[in-house]
Scaffold this motif. Structure first.
Motif, PDB file in Angstrom:
ATOM      1  N   TYR A 126      98.533  43.317  58.358  1.00 38.81           N
ATOM      2  CA  TYR A 126      97.758  43.724  59.526  1.00 38.81           C
ATOM      3  C   TYR A 126      97.751  45.247  59.630  1.00 38.81           C
ATOM      4  CZ  TYR A 126      99.392  38.981  60.356  1.00 38.81           C
ATOM      5  OH  TYR A 126      99.718  37.655  60.210  1.00 38.81           O
ATOM      6  N   ASN A 134      94.252  46.741  66.929  1.00 39.54           N
ATOM      7  CA  ASN A 134      94.200  46.344  65.521  1.00 39.54           C
ATOM      8  C   ASN A 134      92.853  46.701  64.899  1.00 39.54           C
ATOM      9  OD1 ASN A 134      96.372  44.909  66.741  1.00 39.54           O
ATOM     10  ND2 ASN A 134      96.443  43.618  64.957  1.00 39.54           N
ATOM     11  N   LYS A 395      94.822  37.907  56.903  1.00 37.04           N
ATOM     12  CA  LYS A 395      94.007  38.458  57.980  1.00 37.04           C
ATOM     13  C   LYS A 395      92.918  39.366  57.438  1.00 37.04           C
ATOM     14  CE  LYS A 395      94.408  40.170  62.638  1.00 37.04           C
ATOM     15  NZ  LYS A 395      95.166  40.862  63.630  1.00 37.04           N
TER      16      LYS A 395
END
Length: 405
Positions: A126, A134, A395
């Motif tokens: 991440y 993010n 992700k």
């Protein structure tokens, strides 16, 4: 040039070379005169950038030439890797990438990027920009933040443990630069490392500290093994290597590829209780199956149709539509609490983590359900499903919410 007792990256100057006029060149190409460097040096000595503003000293470090793995990910400056070590066990790590905003400095307070690192795989997961929210992509590029392999990963973990032992710091943040020729170099140790590393990893540190608190770790090799087993995915990799199948969680970010190579990224539920996979009408439309969906929506189904009548109708529909729509693989009559309907099936390409394969999925109105895609057993022959992995390990795809079209 940096203060010895510096705080949050203040006072650091990264200088690359001198121009023909004798001025030093910074990461952002700004020229710095000797007079300005003297003023900065005086500010450092006076304690302007130090803890409690106490008088300080100046440290000069040789500039490291960044490893080629980071060439397209960083702006001007040199990325660094921070490893948090507790009780001789690395418990969390982060890659910090300099940006234009941070003026080539790998410092989150100045606007650098922080990328979490899987402790077992040594790959990024991440990311955060500065200390804000993010991000999915490296700013100004088409590069995703996840999946970047850290060079010399095992050596970095080993050196982090040895550095902690050498200094008798039971809890420490060890910062590494990775030189193009010499590999990982320790440039700094922090007795009070910042906690933004938790944001970059989307995970808290407290439970990891508890896990490592009472372990007896005599060697660096054992510390590395514990770090990977407790805080990474290496066990998954071992299972995968033995079985030949990839281990996935019950929620995964996946890619779907339909007609004319149209792609859709979506979060899917991995459902071993479902026989086949299912995709939402809106997803199917984005994949290029709109004509088929519109044709099917026009067909009216008698809610009281008998099984014999349905079998006859099914044969007629297949004879008519399987030839008309090459995308249509099969159709089925479904009766549920919502009434009777005809479920249509199409062939698509699906990618889960790094594995891409063809499969068959039904098209269904999932607009009122949580997940736009369900991956069933028939699509899971290449995988082992670990129910304990409730959060996707991949992700690299953004969350996409679909509304009924």
């Amino acid at each position: 040039m940096k203060p010895v007792q510096g705080l949050e990256g203040g006072g650091i100057e990264i200088l690359y070379n001198r121009d023909k006029n004798g001025e030093w060149i910074k990461a952002d190409r700004e020229r710095v005169s000797i007079a300005k460097l003297r003023m900065k040096a005086k500010s450092i000595l006076d304690g302007r950038f130090s803890l409690h503003n106490a008088p300080d000293r100046i440290m000069f470090e040789e500039r490291i030439k960044p490893h080629k793995s980071f060439k397209y990910y960083t702006y001007k400056g040199t990325p660094d890797v921070r490893v948090i070590v507790f009780n001789n066990v690395p418990i969390m790590a982060m890659l910090r990438l300099p940006t234009r905003e941070s003026e080539g400095k790998a410092n989150l307070d100045k606007g650098a990027l922080g990328l979490g690192i899987d402790m077992a795989k040594g790959a990024t997961t991440y990311a955060i920009s500065g200390k804000s929210g993010n991000i999915e992509m490296i700013p100004g590029t088409k590069l995703r933040v996840g999946g970047l392999k850290i060079p010399f990963w095992n050596q970095i973990l080993e050196n982090a443990i040895k550095a902690q032992k050498a200094t008798n710091l039971n809890f420490a943040g060890i910062d590494f630069l990775i030189d193009r020729e010499n590999g990982p170099v320790i440039v700094e140790m922090n007795a009070r490392p910042g906690l933004s590393i938790q944001l970059a990893n989307e995970d808290g540190m407290r439970w990891r500290l508890k896990k490592a608190a009472f372990l007896k770790v005599k060697t660096a090799e054992k510390g590395i093994r514990l770090a990977k087993d407790l805080f990474g995915g290496e066990i998954d990799e071992e299972i995968a290597s033995i079985s030949g199948k990839q281990v996935i969680g019950i929620y995964e970010n996946i890619k779907l590829i339909g007609k004319d190579m149209k792609e859709v990224l979506a979060k899917a539920k991995i459902d071993t209780g479902a026989d086949s996979s299912s995709i939402d009408i809106a997803v199917a439309t984005k994949l290029g199956f709109g004509d088929l969906i519109n044709e099917w929506a026009a067909i009216k189904i008698d809610q009281n149709i008998s099984r014999d009548d349905w079998l006859k109708m099914e044969a007629e529909l297949k004879a008519k539509y399987l030839n008309k729509f090459e995308d249509l693989v099969n159709l089925d009559y479904v009766r549920s609490s919502h009434g009777a309907s005809i479920r249509i099936y199409v062939r698509i390409t699906m990618q889960i983590q790094e594995t891409k394969f063809e499969t068959i999925a039904s098209i269904y109105d999932r607009s009122k359900l949580t997940y736009p895609v369900i991956v069933g057993r028939k699509s899971l022959t290449r995988f082992l499903v670990d129910p304990s992995q409730r959060k996707s390990q991949n992700k690299c795809f953004p969350k996409i919410h679909f509304q009924k079209s």
